[in-house]
Design a protein around this motif. Structure first.
Motif, PDB file in Angstrom:
ATOM      1  N   GLU A  64      27.384  48.204  41.662  1.00  0.00           N
ATOM      2  CA  GLU A  64      27.718  47.096  40.821  1.00  0.00           C
ATOM      3  C   GLU A  64      27.600  47.711  39.699  1.00  0.00           C
ATOM      4  OE1 GLU A  64      29.420  44.257  41.213  1.00  0.00           O
ATOM      5  OE2 GLU A  64      29.233  43.957  43.398  1.00  0.00           O
ATOM      6  N   PRO A  65      28.655  47.737  38.611  1.00  0.00           N
ATOM      7  CA  PRO A  65      28.392  48.247  37.217  1.00  0.00           C
ATOM      8  C   PRO A  65      27.410  47.133  36.620  1.00  0.00           C
ATOM      9  CG  PRO A  65      30.759  48.113  37.754  1.00  0.00           C
ATOM     10  CD  PRO A  65      30.154  47.573  38.960  1.00  0.00           C
ATOM     11  N   GLN A  66      26.698  47.704  35.609  1.00  0.00           N
ATOM     12  CA  GLN A  66      25.838  47.008  35.186  1.00  0.00           C
ATOM     13  C   GLN A  66      26.178  46.288  33.952  1.00  0.00           C
ATOM     14  OE1 GLN A  66      22.569  46.722  36.510  1.00  0.00           O
ATOM     15  NE2 GLN A  66      23.532  47.737  37.998  1.00  0.00           N
ATOM     16  N   GLU A  67      27.099  46.884  33.254  1.00  0.00           N
ATOM     17  CA  GLU A  67      27.623  46.297  32.044  1.00  0.00           C
ATOM     18  C   GLU A  67      28.923  45.242  32.152  1.00  0.00           C
ATOM     19  OE1 GLU A  67      27.810  49.166  28.426  1.00  0.00           O
ATOM     20  OE2 GLU A  67      27.561  50.504  29.988  1.00  0.00           O
ATOM     21  N   GLN A  68      29.386  44.581  31.025  1.00  0.00           N
ATOM     22  CA  GLN A  68      30.146  43.676  31.035  1.00  0.00           C
ATOM     23  C   GLN A  68      31.559  44.354  30.725  1.00  0.00           C
ATOM     24  OE1 GLN A  68      30.082  40.428  32.020  1.00  0.00           O
ATOM     25  NE2 GLN A  68      28.370  41.036  32.887  1.00  0.00           N
ATOM     26  N   PRO A  69      32.657  44.093  31.295  1.00  0.00           N
ATOM     27  CA  PRO A  69      33.928  44.709  31.081  1.00  0.00           C
ATOM     28  C   PRO A  69      34.360  44.711  29.802  1.00  0.00           C
ATOM     29  CG  PRO A  69      34.314  42.996  32.720  1.00  0.00           C
ATOM     30  CD  PRO A  69      32.782  43.080  32.313  1.00  0.00           C
ATOM     31  N   ASP A  70      35.168  45.470  29.176  1.00  0.00           N
ATOM     32  CA  ASP A  70      35.739  45.528  28.015  1.00  0.00           C
ATOM     33  C   ASP A  70      36.837  44.585  28.096  1.00  0.00           C
ATOM     34  OD1 ASP A  70      37.920  47.011  28.873  1.00  0.00           O
ATOM     35  OD2 ASP A  70      37.117  48.918  28.183  1.00  0.00           O
ATOM     36  N   GLU A  71      37.576  44.283  26.850  1.00  0.00           N
ATOM     37  CA  GLU A  71      38.846  43.521  26.745  1.00  0.00           C
ATOM     38  C   GLU A  71      40.078  43.915  27.683  1.00  0.00           C
ATOM     39  OE1 GLU A  71      38.887  46.675  23.384  1.00  0.00           O
ATOM     40  OE2 GLU A  71      37.602  45.368  24.216  1.00  0.00           O
ATOM     41  N   ASN A  72      39.883  45.420  28.008  1.00  0.00           N
ATOM     42  CA  ASN A  72      40.861  45.856  28.770  1.00  0.00           C
ATOM     43  C   ASN A  72      40.450  45.661  30.548  1.00  0.00           C
ATOM     44  OD1 ASN A  72      42.562  46.159  26.635  1.00  0.00           O
ATOM     45  ND2 ASN A  72      41.710  48.304  26.453  1.00  0.00           N
ATOM     46  N   GLY A  73      39.396  45.435  30.731  1.00  0.00           N
ATOM     47  CA  GLY A  73      39.016  45.011  32.004  1.00  0.00           C
ATOM     48  C   GLY A  73      38.104  46.323  32.437  1.00  0.00           C
ATOM     49  N   TYR A  74      37.772  47.293  31.871  1.00  0.00           N
ATOM     50  CA  TYR A  74      37.204  48.486  32.296  1.00  0.00           C
ATOM     51  C   TYR A  74      35.627  48.298  31.905  1.00  0.00           C
ATOM     52  CZ  TYR A  74      41.470  50.595  33.401  1.00  0.00           C
ATOM     53  OH  TYR A  74      42.710  51.103  34.085  1.00  0.00           O
ATOM     54  N   TYR A  75      34.928  48.930  32.619  1.00  0.00           N
ATOM     55  CA  TYR A  75      33.567  48.829  32.307  1.00  0.00           C
ATOM     56  C   TYR A  75      33.057  50.102  31.335  1.00  0.00           C
ATOM     57  CZ  TYR A  75      32.977  45.175  35.610  1.00  0.00           C
ATOM     58  OH  TYR A  75      33.239  44.043  36.200  1.00  0.00           O
ATOM     59  N   PRO A  76      32.411  49.854  30.166  1.00  0.00           N
ATOM     60  CA  PRO A  76      32.028  51.000  29.256  1.00  0.00           C
ATOM     61  C   PRO A  76      31.071  51.984  29.910  1.00  0.00           C
ATOM     62  CG  PRO A  76      31.808  48.776  28.143  1.00  0.00           C
ATOM     63  CD  PRO A  76      32.252  48.494  29.652  1.00  0.00           C
ATOM     64  N   ASN A  77      31.350  53.039  29.686  1.00  0.00           N
ATOM     65  CA  ASN A  77      30.504  54.235  30.100  1.00  0.00           C
ATOM     66  C   ASN A  77      30.418  54.467  31.672  1.00  0.00           C
ATOM     67  OD1 ASN A  77      29.859  54.951  27.372  1.00  0.00           O
ATOM     68  ND2 ASN A  77      28.509  53.213  27.423  1.00  0.00           N
ATOM     69  N   GLN A  78      31.384  53.980  32.295  1.00  0.00           N
ATOM     70  CA  GLN A  78      31.227  54.122  33.826  1.00  0.00           C
ATOM     71  C   GLN A  78      31.447  55.339  34.517  1.00  0.00           C
ATOM     72  OE1 GLN A  78      34.081  51.341  36.010  1.00  0.00           O
ATOM     73  NE2 GLN A  78      32.933  51.503  37.904  1.00  0.00           N
ATOM     74  N   ALA A  79      30.636  55.986  35.067  1.00  0.00           N
ATOM     75  CA  ALA A  79      30.602  57.138  35.731  1.00  0.00           C
ATOM     76  C   ALA A  79      31.397  57.092  36.813  1.00  0.00           C
ATOM     77  CB  ALA A  79      29.190  57.804  36.156  1.00  0.00           C
ATOM     78  N   MET A  80      32.220  58.331  37.203  1.00  0.00           N
ATOM     79  CA  MET A  80      33.334  58.406  38.028  1.00  0.00           C
ATOM     80  C   MET A  80      32.602  58.695  39.529  1.00  0.00           C
ATOM     81  SD  MET A  80      36.037  57.495  36.651  1.00  0.00           S
ATOM     82  CE  MET A  80      37.216  58.025  38.062  1.00  0.00           C
ATOM     83  N   PRO A  81      32.672  58.257  40.357  1.00  0.00           N
ATOM     84  CA  PRO A  81      31.916  58.214  41.864  1.00  0.00           C
ATOM     85  C   PRO A  81      32.086  59.619  42.390  1.00  0.00           C
ATOM     86  CG  PRO A  81      33.748  56.668  42.224  1.00  0.00           C
ATOM     87  CD  PRO A  81      33.683  57.160  40.915  1.00  0.00           C
ATOM     88  N   THR A  82      31.251  59.948  43.273  1.00  0.00           N
ATOM     89  CA  THR A  82      31.432  61.159  44.161  1.00  0.00           C
ATOM     90  C   THR A  82      32.217  60.813  45.387  1.00  0.00           C
ATOM     91  OG1 THR A  82      29.214  60.957  45.207  1.00  0.00           O
ATOM     92  CG2 THR A  82      29.637  62.262  43.245  1.00  0.00           C
ATOM     93  N   GLU A  83      32.120  59.700  45.904  1.00  0.00           N
ATOM     94  CA  GLU A  83      32.784  59.236  47.098  1.00  0.00           C
ATOM     95  C   GLU A  83      33.699  57.744  46.812  1.00  0.00           C
ATOM     96  OE1 GLU A  83      32.807  60.390  49.886  1.00  0.00           O
ATOM     97  OE2 GLU A  83      31.281  61.897  49.611  1.00  0.00           O
ATOM     98  N   PRO A  84      34.678  57.459  47.411  1.00  0.00           N
ATOM     99  CA  PRO A  84      35.501  56.273  47.463  1.00  0.00           C
ATOM    100  C   PRO A  84      34.521  55.069  47.932  1.00  0.00           C
ATOM    101  CG  PRO A  84      36.177  57.661  49.140  1.00  0.00           C
ATOM    102  CD  PRO A  84      35.333  58.615  48.558  1.00  0.00           C
ATOM    103  N   THR A  85      35.100  54.143  47.451  1.00  0.00           N
ATOM    104  CA  THR A  85      34.475  52.823  47.955  1.00  0.00           C
ATOM    105  C   THR A  85      35.000  52.087  49.056  1.00  0.00           C
ATOM    106  OG1 THR A  85      33.424  52.443  45.688  1.00  0.00           O
ATOM    107  CG2 THR A  85      33.390  50.337  47.116  1.00  0.00           C
ATOM    108  N   TYR A  86      34.392  51.822  50.276  1.00  0.00           N
ATOM    109  CA  TYR A  86      34.910  51.182  51.057  1.00  0.00           C
ATOM    110  C   TYR A  86      34.012  49.718  51.396  1.00  0.00           C
ATOM    111  CZ  TYR A  86      37.577  55.120  52.627  1.00  0.00           C
ATOM    112  OH  TYR A  86      38.399  56.237  52.730  1.00  0.00           O
ATOM    113  N   ILE A  87      34.770  48.736  51.373  1.00  0.00           N
ATOM    114  CA  ILE A  87      34.110  47.499  51.917  1.00  0.00           C
ATOM    115  C   ILE A  87      34.671  46.804  52.940  1.00  0.00           C
ATOM    116  CG2 ILE A  87      33.636  44.959  51.111  1.00  0.00           C
ATOM    117  CD1 ILE A  87      33.901  46.092  48.236  1.00  0.00           C
ATOM    118  N   ASP A  88      33.620  46.710  54.051  1.00  0.00           N
ATOM    119  CA  ASP A  88      34.284  46.283  55.371  1.00  0.00           C
ATOM    120  C   ASP A  88      35.324  47.252  56.038  1.00  0.00           C
ATOM    121  OD1 ASP A  88      32.430  44.260  55.247  1.00  0.00           O
ATOM    122  OD2 ASP A  88      33.858  42.674  54.638  1.00  0.00           O
ATOM    123  N   GLY A  89      35.143  48.222  55.642  1.00  0.00           N
ATOM    124  CA  GLY A  89      35.981  49.410  56.127  1.00  0.00           C
ATOM    125  C   GLY A  89      37.483  49.552  55.348  1.00  0.00           C
ATOM    126  N   ILE A  90      37.589  48.715  54.279  1.00  0.00           N
ATOM    127  CA  ILE A  90      38.724  48.778  53.268  1.00  0.00           C
ATOM    128  C   ILE A  90      38.720  49.498  52.419  1.00  0.00           C
ATOM    129  CG2 ILE A  90      40.330  47.164  52.144  1.00  0.00           C
ATOM    130  CD1 ILE A  90      39.974  45.246  54.237  1.00  0.00           C
TER     131      ILE A  90
END
Length: 255
Positions: A64-90
């Protein structure tokens, strides 16, 4: 007396010689076994190195990102992951859960097959649908997004176009759909009000697709209503989501 002792002395010498010989033979054999063991050990160790136990792939943890999203919905200083995110296989891709820049699966064959089946059925009903945009690479999305920002500004672009790494099109599971002959309605809300757009919305779940960015859900999805953007999730899940009238974020508990 000396003659009587001679046989005893000879017998003692012979016995001693036999004992010494036995010890020599035993020592020699033991030494050979040790040498053989020393020679075989590297081979066994080498075998372990050549045939390592194969580890099972691990599902990356959802962070979970630790900061609150900006006015455009993105999280400041969010690092790009090394693996894609799957939740319940989706596979999930949105403003909260980006994809690695190196993630390049291409168009999903199962999604394409379901799309072709849906388009064929629509044609039987008199609607000539077409997917005019499907899989997009990270690099292509970069160019597309930057062009939109130059044209409309970043705040506006962020409501309808994903930043590179955040686009569902990079998953290979999303398609922008329109009607042939009515290209002026492509990428417009008005497409959803046409007979073709209404048919698509009503029947997409039967083929495993969901309307990814529905009306009045921008606060959950991060994007304005897009009547043309459909995402493949499989028939069972698509039907459940349609019945519950929920977005992918709501269904996965990832709002």
């Amino acid at each position: 007396m000396k003659k009587n002792r001679l046989p005893l002395i000879i017998g003692a010498i012979i016995s001693a010689a036999l004992i010494v010989s036995i010890f020599i033979v035993i020592y020699y054999k033991n030494n050979q076994v040790n040498v053989a063991s020393d020679e075989e050990q590297p081979v066994a160790e080498q075998g372990k190195k050549d045939n390592p136990t194969k580890e099972q792939p691990k599902t990356p943890e959802v962070t979970e990102p630790q900061e609150q999203p900006d006015e455009n919905g993105y999280y400041p200083n969010q690092a790009m992951p090394t693996e894609p995110t799957y939740i319940d296989g989706i596979l999930l891709a949105n403003k909260k859960y980006p994809l690695p820049s190196t993630f390049a699966p291409g168009e999903n064959p199962e999604a394409r097959q379901a799309l072709n089946k849906m388009i064929a059925e629509a044609k039987q009903q008199g609607f000539n649908l077409v997917a005019f945009s499907g899989y997009r690479s990270y690099e292509y999305q970069t160019t597309l997004y930057n062009n939109y920002v130059k044209r409309d500004g970043q705040a506006a672009a962020d409501r309808y176009s994903a930043r590179p790494g955040f686009s569902e099109h990079q998953t290979g599971l999303a398609f922008d759909i329109g009607e042939v002959g009515k290209e002026d309605l492509w990428l417009t809300e008005e497409f959803g009000e046409t007979p073709a757009g209404k048919w698509l919305f009503e029947h997409a779940a039967e083929y495993g697709f969901i309307l990814r960015f529905p009306q009045n859900k921008e606060h959950l999805t991060g994007y304005m209503y897009e009547s043309w953007h459909y995402r493949y999730v499989g028939i069972d899940i698509a039907k459940k989501m349609k019945e519950q009238n929920v977005t992918l974020e709501e269904y996965l508990g990832a709002e």
